[in-house]
Design a protein around this motif. Structure first.
Motif, PDB file in Angstrom:
ATOM      1  N   ALA A   2      25.530  19.405 -73.842  1.00 45.26           N
ATOM      2  CA  ALA A   2      24.459  20.335 -73.501  1.00 45.26           C
ATOM      3  C   ALA A   2      24.621  21.606 -74.327  1.00 45.26           C
ATOM      4  N   LEU A   3      23.504  22.256 -74.575  1.00 43.31           N
ATOM      5  CA  LEU A   3      23.512  23.440 -75.428  1.00 43.31           C
ATOM      6  C   LEU A   3      24.404  24.541 -74.855  1.00 43.31           C
ATOM      7  N   LEU A   4      24.386  24.744 -73.542  1.00 39.34           N
ATOM      8  CA  LEU A   4      25.231  25.793 -72.957  1.00 39.34           C
ATOM      9  C   LEU A   4      26.714  25.468 -73.115  1.00 39.34           C
ATOM     10  N   GLU A   5      27.072  24.214 -72.967  1.00 41.12           N
ATOM     11  CA  GLU A   5      28.467  23.819 -73.182  1.00 41.12           C
ATOM     12  C   GLU A   5      28.849  24.014 -74.647  1.00 41.12           C
ATOM     13  N   LEU A   6      27.945  23.646 -75.528  1.00 44.42           N
ATOM     14  CA  LEU A   6      28.192  23.822 -76.956  1.00 44.42           C
ATOM     15  C   LEU A   6      28.323  25.305 -77.289  1.00 44.42           C
ATOM     16  N   TYR A   7      27.488  26.116 -76.676  1.00 48.51           N
ATOM     17  CA  TYR A   7      27.548  27.566 -76.892  1.00 48.51           C
ATOM     18  C   TYR A   7      28.939  28.093 -76.552  1.00 48.51           C
ATOM     19  N   ASP A   8      29.444  27.715 -75.383  1.00 49.92           N
ATOM     20  CA  ASP A   8      30.770  28.178 -74.958  1.00 49.92           C
ATOM     21  C   ASP A   8      31.858  27.720 -75.926  1.00 49.92           C
ATOM     22  N   ALA A   9      31.755  26.497 -76.390  1.00 51.99           N
ATOM     23  CA  ALA A   9      32.768  25.961 -77.294  1.00 51.99           C
ATOM     24  C   ALA A   9      32.642  26.530 -78.705  1.00 51.99           C
ATOM     25  N   ALA A  10      31.416  26.756 -79.148  1.00 48.29           N
ATOM     26  CA  ALA A  10      31.182  27.112 -80.549  1.00 48.29           C
ATOM     27  C   ALA A  10      31.142  28.612 -80.820  1.00 48.29           C
ATOM     28  N   LEU A  11      30.891  29.413 -79.804  1.00 46.39           N
ATOM     29  CA  LEU A  11      30.741  30.858 -80.035  1.00 46.39           C
ATOM     30  C   LEU A  11      31.915  31.464 -80.797  1.00 46.39           C
ATOM     31  N   PRO A  12      33.157  31.227 -80.378  1.00 43.10           N
ATOM     32  CA  PRO A  12      34.267  31.822 -81.138  1.00 43.10           C
ATOM     33  C   PRO A  12      34.341  31.313 -82.582  1.00 43.10           C
ATOM     34  N   GLU A  13      34.026  30.039 -82.784  1.00 44.11           N
ATOM     35  CA  GLU A  13      34.067  29.451 -84.130  1.00 44.11           C
ATOM     36  C   GLU A  13      33.005  30.075 -85.037  1.00 44.11           C
ATOM     37  N   VAL A  43      16.681  22.306 -80.752  1.00 43.71           N
ATOM     38  CA  VAL A  43      16.703  21.437 -79.575  1.00 43.71           C
ATOM     39  C   VAL A  43      15.284  21.104 -79.126  1.00 43.71           C
ATOM     40  N   ARG A  44      14.361  21.992 -79.387  1.00 45.67           N
ATOM     41  CA  ARG A  44      12.965  21.775 -78.971  1.00 45.67           C
ATOM     42  C   ARG A  44      12.249  20.781 -79.871  1.00 45.67           C
ATOM     43  N   ARG A  45      12.785  20.529 -81.069  1.00 48.02           N
ATOM     44  CA  ARG A  45      12.155  19.580 -81.988  1.00 48.02           C
ATOM     45  C   ARG A  45      12.402  18.153 -81.527  1.00 48.02           C
ATOM     46  N   ARG A  46      11.508  17.294 -81.933  1.00 46.89           N
ATOM     47  CA  ARG A  46      11.665  15.876 -81.607  1.00 46.89           C
ATOM     48  C   ARG A  46      11.762  15.079 -82.876  1.00 46.89           C
ATOM     49  N   PRO A  47      12.745  14.311 -83.074  1.00 47.43           N
ATOM     50  CA  PRO A  47      13.957  14.241 -82.270  1.00 47.43           C
ATOM     51  C   PRO A  47      14.865  15.423 -82.594  1.00 47.43           C
ATOM     52  N   PRO A  48      15.614  15.906 -81.618  1.00 48.24           N
ATOM     53  CA  PRO A  48      16.516  17.035 -81.892  1.00 48.24           C
ATOM     54  C   PRO A  48      17.695  16.579 -82.752  1.00 48.24           C
ATOM     55  N   PRO A  49      18.251  17.494 -83.551  1.00 42.95           N
ATOM     56  CA  PRO A  49      19.419  17.114 -84.359  1.00 42.95           C
ATOM     57  C   PRO A  49      20.639  16.912 -83.461  1.00 42.95           C
ATOM     58  N   ALA A  50      21.618  16.258 -83.973  1.00 35.11           N
ATOM     59  CA  ALA A  50      22.878  16.089 -83.247  1.00 35.11           C
ATOM     60  C   ALA A  50      23.647  17.405 -83.365  1.00 35.11           C
ATOM     61  N   LEU A  51      23.651  18.165 -82.302  1.00 37.09           N
ATOM     62  CA  LEU A  51      24.293  19.473 -82.326  1.00 37.09           C
ATOM     63  C   LEU A  51      25.803  19.326 -82.201  1.00 37.09           C
ATOM     64  N   SER A  52      26.509  20.136 -82.986  1.00 41.18           N
ATOM     65  CA  SER A  52      27.965  20.162 -82.933  1.00 41.18           C
ATOM     66  C   SER A  52      28.422  21.522 -83.445  1.00 41.18           C
ATOM     67  N   VAL A  53      29.684  21.803 -83.287  1.00 38.96           N
ATOM     68  CA  VAL A  53      30.233  23.055 -83.810  1.00 38.96           C
ATOM     69  C   VAL A  53      30.062  23.090 -85.325  1.00 38.96           C
ATOM     70  N   ALA A  54      30.323  21.987 -85.986  1.00 42.32           N
ATOM     71  CA  ALA A  54      30.172  21.935 -87.448  1.00 42.32           C
ATOM     72  C   ALA A  54      28.724  22.202 -87.861  1.00 42.32           C
ATOM     73  N   TRP A  55      27.777  21.645 -87.117  1.00 37.24           N
ATOM     74  CA  TRP A  55      26.364  21.868 -87.422  1.00 37.24           C
ATOM     75  C   TRP A  55      26.041  23.357 -87.276  1.00 37.24           C
ATOM     76  N   LEU A  56      26.554  23.992 -86.215  1.00 34.67           N
ATOM     77  CA  LEU A  56      26.303  25.418 -86.000  1.00 34.67           C
ATOM     78  C   LEU A  56      26.943  26.284 -87.084  1.00 34.67           C
ATOM     79  N   VAL A  57      28.131  25.914 -87.534  1.00 34.71           N
ATOM     80  CA  VAL A  57      28.765  26.667 -88.619  1.00 34.71           C
ATOM     81  C   VAL A  57      27.932  26.524 -89.892  1.00 34.71           C
ATOM     82  N   GLY A  58      27.365  25.353 -90.122  1.00 36.16           N
ATOM     83  CA  GLY A  58      26.466  25.173 -91.268  1.00 36.16           C
ATOM     84  C   GLY A  58      25.234  26.056 -91.161  1.00 36.16           C
TER      85      GLY A  58
END
Length: 163
Positions: A2-13, A43-58
């Motif tokens: 979930a985006l909120l879980e990803l946010y918590d994990a990815a924010l420091p990175e 996330v609102r796009r269809r289909p949404p991308p596979a979100l990950s910490v690496a994707w967010l760093v990109g």
């Protein structure tokens, strides 16, 4: 994830990545916010991308490159940036003082800082640096030559050596 879980994990990175590249807390905070806003839009796009910490760093890398492009455009509007094509040795061939190197990098124009950060800190090949900066490969190679020369000169001045 979930985006909120990803946010918590990815924010420091994401924040750490941006802060280490730009060295300014307020800018890193703004770009981190932009990165997560982009994730919400994705996330609102269809289909949404596979979100990950690496994707967010990109995404953060793109946001930082966008910032440097904007800053370079503004700077070009204020003054003409000159550079010299140095054919001296590459400063990355010698051991650099990390603190001095960070300070010197911060002194450079945004276009030089962006090119050097993407190429040497992020380790991207020239073609990907060119893509991030919306330049041709040849223009990027020339920019890197000028940026290395500007870095070399500024570093030497900091070290008290003649340029």
């Amino acid at each position: 994830m979930a985006l909120l879980e990803l946010y918590d994990a990815a924010l420091p990175e994401v924040y750490g990545y941006l802060l280490s590249r730009c060295g300014q807390r307020s800018l890193a905070e703004d770009l981190t916010a932009e990165t997560f806003l982009a994730a919400v839009e994705a996330v609102r796009r269809r289909p949404p991308p596979a979100l990950s910490v690496a994707w967010l760093v990109g995404v953060a890398r793109h946001k930082l490159a966008d910032h440097w492009r904007r800053a370079a455009r503004e700077e070009r509007g204020l003054r003409v940036v000159g550079g010299r094509d140095g054919d001296c040795e590459d400063p990355w061939d010698e051991r650099l003082d990390a603190l001095v190197a960070r300070e010197v990098l911060a002194e450079l124009g945004p276009h030089h800082r962006a090119a050097l950060t993407l190429r040497y800190l992020d380790g991207l090949p020239v073609a990907q640096v060119a893509e991030h900066l919306h330049r041709t490969v040849h223009a990027t190679e020339a920019l890197l030559v000028r940026a290395r020369g500007a870095f070399r000169d500024a570093y030497a001045r900091r070290e008290g050596r003649d340029v």
